[in-house]
Motif scaffolding. Structure first.
Motif, PDB file in Angstrom:
ATOM      1  N   THR A 240       0.802  -1.220   0.000  1.00  0.00           N
ATOM      2  CA  THR A 240       0.000   0.000   0.000  1.00  0.00           C
ATOM      3  C   THR A 240       0.838   1.275   0.000  1.00  0.00           C
ATOM      4  OG1 THR A 240      -0.205  -0.001   2.418  1.00  0.00           O
ATOM      5  CG2 THR A 240      -1.916  -1.157   1.157  1.00  0.00           C
ATOM      6  N   THR A 241       2.069   1.223   0.496  1.00  0.00           N
ATOM      7  CA  THR A 241       2.926   2.415   0.426  1.00  0.00           C
ATOM      8  C   THR A 241       3.172   2.792  -1.022  1.00  0.00           C
ATOM      9  OG1 THR A 241       4.014   1.701   2.467  1.00  0.00           O
ATOM     10  CG2 THR A 241       5.068   3.465   1.213  1.00  0.00           C
ATOM     11  N   HIS A 242       3.501   1.813  -1.828  1.00  0.00           N
ATOM     12  CA  HIS A 242       3.679   2.017  -3.264  1.00  0.00           C
ATOM     13  C   HIS A 242       2.362   2.484  -3.887  1.00  0.00           C
ATOM     14  CE1 HIS A 242       5.727   0.383  -7.145  1.00  0.00           C
ATOM     15  NE2 HIS A 242       4.706   1.145  -7.498  1.00  0.00           N
ATOM     16  N   ALA A 243       1.281   1.805  -3.542  1.00  0.00           N
ATOM     17  CA  ALA A 243      -0.019   2.111  -4.137  1.00  0.00           C
ATOM     18  C   ALA A 243      -0.527   3.506  -3.769  1.00  0.00           C
ATOM     19  CB  ALA A 243      -1.038   1.060  -3.727  1.00  0.00           C
ATOM     20  N   ASP A 244      -0.082   4.044  -2.641  1.00  0.00           N
ATOM     21  CA  ASP A 244      -0.443   5.417  -2.280  1.00  0.00           C
ATOM     22  C   ASP A 244       0.024   6.422  -3.330  1.00  0.00           C
ATOM     23  OD1 ASP A 244      -1.787   4.984   0.098  1.00  0.00           O
ATOM     24  OD2 ASP A 244       0.005   5.199   1.341  1.00  0.00           O
ATOM     25  N   HIS A 245       1.076   6.066  -4.057  1.00  0.00           N
ATOM     26  CA  HIS A 245       1.707   7.016  -4.976  1.00  0.00           C
ATOM     27  C   HIS A 245       1.630   6.616  -6.439  1.00  0.00           C
ATOM     28  CE1 HIS A 245       3.380   9.227  -1.573  1.00  0.00           C
ATOM     29  NE2 HIS A 245       3.557   8.040  -1.019  1.00  0.00           N
ATOM     30  N   LEU A 246       1.526   5.319  -6.699  1.00  0.00           N
ATOM     31  CA  LEU A 246       1.536   4.822  -8.072  1.00  0.00           C
ATOM     32  C   LEU A 246       0.616   3.626  -8.216  1.00  0.00           C
ATOM     33  CD1 LEU A 246       5.298   4.601  -9.165  1.00  0.00           C
ATOM     34  CD2 LEU A 246       3.586   6.133 -10.108  1.00  0.00           C
ATOM     35  N   VAL A 247      -0.129   3.580  -9.311  1.00  0.00           N
ATOM     36  CA  VAL A 247      -0.896   2.386  -9.657  1.00  0.00           C
ATOM     37  C   VAL A 247       0.035   1.339 -10.270  1.00  0.00           C
ATOM     38  CG1 VAL A 247      -2.696   1.483 -11.174  1.00  0.00           C
ATOM     39  CG2 VAL A 247      -3.046   3.641  -9.960  1.00  0.00           C
ATOM     40  N   SER A 248       0.965   1.802 -11.067  1.00  0.00           N
ATOM     41  CA  SER A 248       1.847   0.926 -11.833  1.00  0.00           C
ATOM     42  C   SER A 248       3.128   0.600 -11.072  1.00  0.00           C
ATOM     43  CB  SER A 248       2.223   1.621 -13.141  1.00  0.00           C
ATOM     44  OG  SER A 248       3.047   2.749 -12.873  1.00  0.00           O
ATOM     45  N   PRO A 249       3.937  -0.335 -11.592  1.00  0.00           N
ATOM     46  CA  PRO A 249       5.311  -0.461 -11.110  1.00  0.00           C
ATOM     47  C   PRO A 249       6.074   0.837 -11.378  1.00  0.00           C
ATOM     48  CG  PRO A 249       4.696  -2.337 -12.490  1.00  0.00           C
ATOM     49  CD  PRO A 249       3.621  -1.310 -12.657  1.00  0.00           C
ATOM     50  N   VAL A 250       7.191   1.030 -10.694  1.00  0.00           N
ATOM     51  CA  VAL A 250       8.094   2.118 -11.070  1.00  0.00           C
ATOM     52  C   VAL A 250       8.835   1.643 -12.312  1.00  0.00           C
ATOM     53  CG1 VAL A 250      10.054   3.552 -10.410  1.00  0.00           C
ATOM     54  CG2 VAL A 250       8.358   2.874  -8.683  1.00  0.00           C
ATOM     55  N   PRO A 251       8.663   2.310 -13.452  1.00  0.00           N
ATOM     56  CA  PRO A 251       9.204   1.778 -14.706  1.00  0.00           C
ATOM     57  C   PRO A 251      10.714   1.954 -14.822  1.00  0.00           C
ATOM     58  CG  PRO A 251       8.198   3.921 -15.086  1.00  0.00           C
ATOM     59  CD  PRO A 251       7.923   3.564 -13.642  1.00  0.00           C
ATOM     60  N   VAL A 252      11.314   1.112 -15.647  1.00  0.00           N
ATOM     61  CA  VAL A 252      12.756   1.192 -15.914  1.00  0.00           C
ATOM     62  C   VAL A 252      12.967   1.231 -17.425  1.00  0.00           C
ATOM     63  CG1 VAL A 252      13.054  -1.334 -15.841  1.00  0.00           C
ATOM     64  CG2 VAL A 252      15.015   0.174 -15.402  1.00  0.00           C
ATOM     65  N   THR A 253      13.913   2.030 -17.860  1.00  0.00           N
ATOM     66  CA  THR A 253      14.195   2.174 -19.287  1.00  0.00           C
ATOM     67  C   THR A 253      14.955   0.969 -19.831  1.00  0.00           C
ATOM     68  OG1 THR A 253      16.366   3.220 -19.051  1.00  0.00           O
ATOM     69  CG2 THR A 253      14.426   4.677 -18.955  1.00  0.00           C
ATOM     70  N   GLU A 254      15.073   0.938 -21.137  1.00  0.00           N
ATOM     71  CA  GLU A 254      15.974  -0.010 -21.784  1.00  0.00           C
ATOM     72  C   GLU A 254      17.423   0.406 -21.510  1.00  0.00           C
ATOM     73  OE1 GLU A 254      15.121  -2.702 -23.469  1.00  0.00           O
ATOM     74  OE2 GLU A 254      12.963  -2.365 -23.354  1.00  0.00           O
ATOM     75  N   VAL A 255      18.340  -0.539 -21.655  1.00  0.00           N
ATOM     76  CA  VAL A 255      19.758  -0.220 -21.557  1.00  0.00           C
ATOM     77  C   VAL A 255      20.166   0.565 -22.803  1.00  0.00           C
ATOM     78  CG1 VAL A 255      22.095  -1.177 -21.438  1.00  0.00           C
ATOM     79  CG2 VAL A 255      20.219  -2.257 -20.159  1.00  0.00           C
ATOM     80  N   MET A 256      20.910   1.622 -22.612  1.00  0.00           N
ATOM     81  CA  MET A 256      21.299   2.479 -23.718  1.00  0.00           C
ATOM     82  C   MET A 256      22.282   1.768 -24.654  1.00  0.00           C
ATOM     83  SD  MET A 256      22.714   6.398 -23.382  1.00  0.00           S
ATOM     84  CE  MET A 256      21.419   6.843 -22.224  1.00  0.00           C
ATOM     85  N   THR A 257      22.138   2.011 -25.956  1.00  0.00           N
ATOM     86  CA  THR A 257      23.043   1.417 -26.938  1.00  0.00           C
ATOM     87  C   THR A 257      24.392   2.129 -26.915  1.00  0.00           C
ATOM     88  OG1 THR A 257      22.410   2.927 -28.721  1.00  0.00           O
ATOM     89  CG2 THR A 257      21.067   0.921 -28.444  1.00  0.00           C
ATOM     90  N   ASP A 258      25.406   1.460 -27.457  1.00  0.00           N
ATOM     91  CA  ASP A 258      26.739   2.077 -27.548  1.00  0.00           C
ATOM     92  C   ASP A 258      26.690   3.363 -28.358  1.00  0.00           C
ATOM     93  OD1 ASP A 258      27.854   0.064 -26.042  1.00  0.00           O
ATOM     94  OD2 ASP A 258      28.664  -1.037 -27.753  1.00  0.00           O
ATOM     95  N   GLU A 259      25.904   3.367 -29.413  1.00  0.00           N
ATOM     96  CA  GLU A 259      25.797   4.554 -30.256  1.00  0.00           C
ATOM     97  C   GLU A 259      25.254   5.734 -29.463  1.00  0.00           C
ATOM     98  OE1 GLU A 259      23.811   5.897 -34.537  1.00  0.00           O
ATOM     99  OE2 GLU A 259      23.168   4.048 -33.556  1.00  0.00           O
ATOM    100  N   MET A 260      24.260   5.483 -28.633  1.00  0.00           N
ATOM    101  CA  MET A 260      23.685   6.544 -27.808  1.00  0.00           C
ATOM    102  C   MET A 260      24.681   7.026 -26.759  1.00  0.00           C
ATOM    103  SD  MET A 260      19.903   4.846 -27.298  1.00  0.00           S
ATOM    104  CE  MET A 260      19.060   6.235 -26.548  1.00  0.00           C
ATOM    105  N   ILE A 261      25.394   6.092 -26.160  1.00  0.00           N
ATOM    106  CA  ILE A 261      26.385   6.433 -25.130  1.00  0.00           C
ATOM    107  C   ILE A 261      27.493   7.299 -25.711  1.00  0.00           C
ATOM    108  CG2 ILE A 261      28.152   5.488 -23.579  1.00  0.00           C
ATOM    109  CD1 ILE A 261      26.278   2.992 -23.322  1.00  0.00           C
ATOM    110  N   GLN A 262      27.934   6.961 -26.895  1.00  0.00           N
ATOM    111  CA  GLN A 262      29.040   7.677 -27.528  1.00  0.00           C
ATOM    112  C   GLN A 262      28.594   8.965 -28.217  1.00  0.00           C
ATOM    113  OE1 GLN A 262      30.537   4.520 -29.985  1.00  0.00           O
ATOM    114  NE2 GLN A 262      31.208   3.320 -28.203  1.00  0.00           N
ATOM    115  N   GLY A 263      27.278   9.170 -28.315  1.00  0.00           N
ATOM    116  CA  GLY A 263      26.748  10.377 -28.932  1.00  0.00           C
ATOM    117  C   GLY A 263      26.483  11.450 -27.886  1.00  0.00           C
ATOM    118  N   ASP A 264      25.319  12.047 -27.929  1.00  0.00           N
ATOM    119  CA  ASP A 264      24.945  13.100 -26.987  1.00  0.00           C
ATOM    120  C   ASP A 264      24.319  12.419 -25.768  1.00  0.00           C
ATOM    121  OD1 ASP A 264      24.170  15.384 -25.706  1.00  0.00           O
ATOM    122  OD2 ASP A 264      23.274  16.330 -27.480  1.00  0.00           O
TER     123      ASP A 264
END
Length: 233
Positions: A116-140
């Motif tokens: 319920t502590t989580h549910a007080d603030h969010l209906v969903s899970p706390v989302p996580v992004t995909e792992v960044m690609t090498d191209e993205m890391i080496q870019g901006d």
């Protein structure tokens, strides 16, 4: 034009990070936006919290051009400005390296809604992004960090008004809110949710998500037109 009020607001929000033990030394940053002026105030890069002063807070525009200040802005500035551009309702952004939230980010795991502590603030899970690609890391890199968050919210059809927190895989949490203080509040909540979920799964690795009826009860008693938690306006 004077940005004193915005600088003071952002300074106070940044000082909450060490007070709440969300980061150590120079880790983490908070920003706030003046949408009328089209500028954000943000912590300068690499300045320890115990040395930070109001006048050190840096002002940049939404194209990351320095407007006021003698120091370089946070290295995460491009992530902040991208979020402000694409989430027009938000007024503050916070990034920390809080231990438990970072652990979930490093594990590439969304934080499940287990209680319920989580549910007080969010209906969903706390989302996580995909792992960044090498191209993205080496870019901006910092710009691409923001793109990772935006891509996730688009893909999962998440609302930044309802989900005010995210884990960037391998990196850590970003939170936001109506102002810098709310962004930091959400970072505090996220760290506690992350800690509780970790401990829960240590005690019972087979535990399942909280019942939908409990999620709805706890979330909607705090949010929406029928909310009854607290003292109102």
């Amino acid at each position: 034009m004077s940005y004193t009020y915005l600088k003071e607001l952002v300074y106070e929000a940044n000082m909450e990070i060490p007070r709440e033990e969300l980061a150590i030394v120079t880790f983490g940053n908070v920003s706030g936006i003046d949408r009328t002026a089209g500028v954000i105030a943000i912590k300068p890069s690499g300045v320890p919290y115990h040395r930070l002063k109001v006048e050190d807070i840096v002002i940049v525009d939404l194209d990351n051009v320095l407007v006021e200040g003698s120091m370089r802005p946070s290295s995460d500035t491009k992530t902040h400005t991208l979020l402000y551009k694409n989430f027009p309702s938000i007024g503050g952004v916070c990034h920390t390296h809080s231990t438990y939230a970072v652990a979930w980010a490093q594990a590439h795991r969304a934080i499940p809604n287990l209680g319920t502590t989580h549910a007080d603030h969010l209906v969903s899970p706390v989302p996580v992004t995909e792992v960044m690609t090498d191209e993205m890391i080496q870019g901006d890199y910092e710009h691409e960090t923001g793109n990772q968050i935006l891509d996730l919210f688009t893909k999962e059809a998440l609302s930044p008004e309802e989900v005010e927190m995210v884990l960037v895989a391998c990196h850590g949490p970003f939170t936001w809110g109506k102002d810098p203080a709310k962004a930091v509040y959400n970072a505090i909540v996220l760290e506690e949710i992350a800690k509780m979920a970790y401990l829960t799964l240590q005690i019972n690795p087979a535990v399942t998500r909280i019942k939908q009826s409990l999620i709805d009860k706890h979330f909607f008693r705090k949010h929406g037109k029928d909310a009854y938690y607290g003292q109102g306006c």
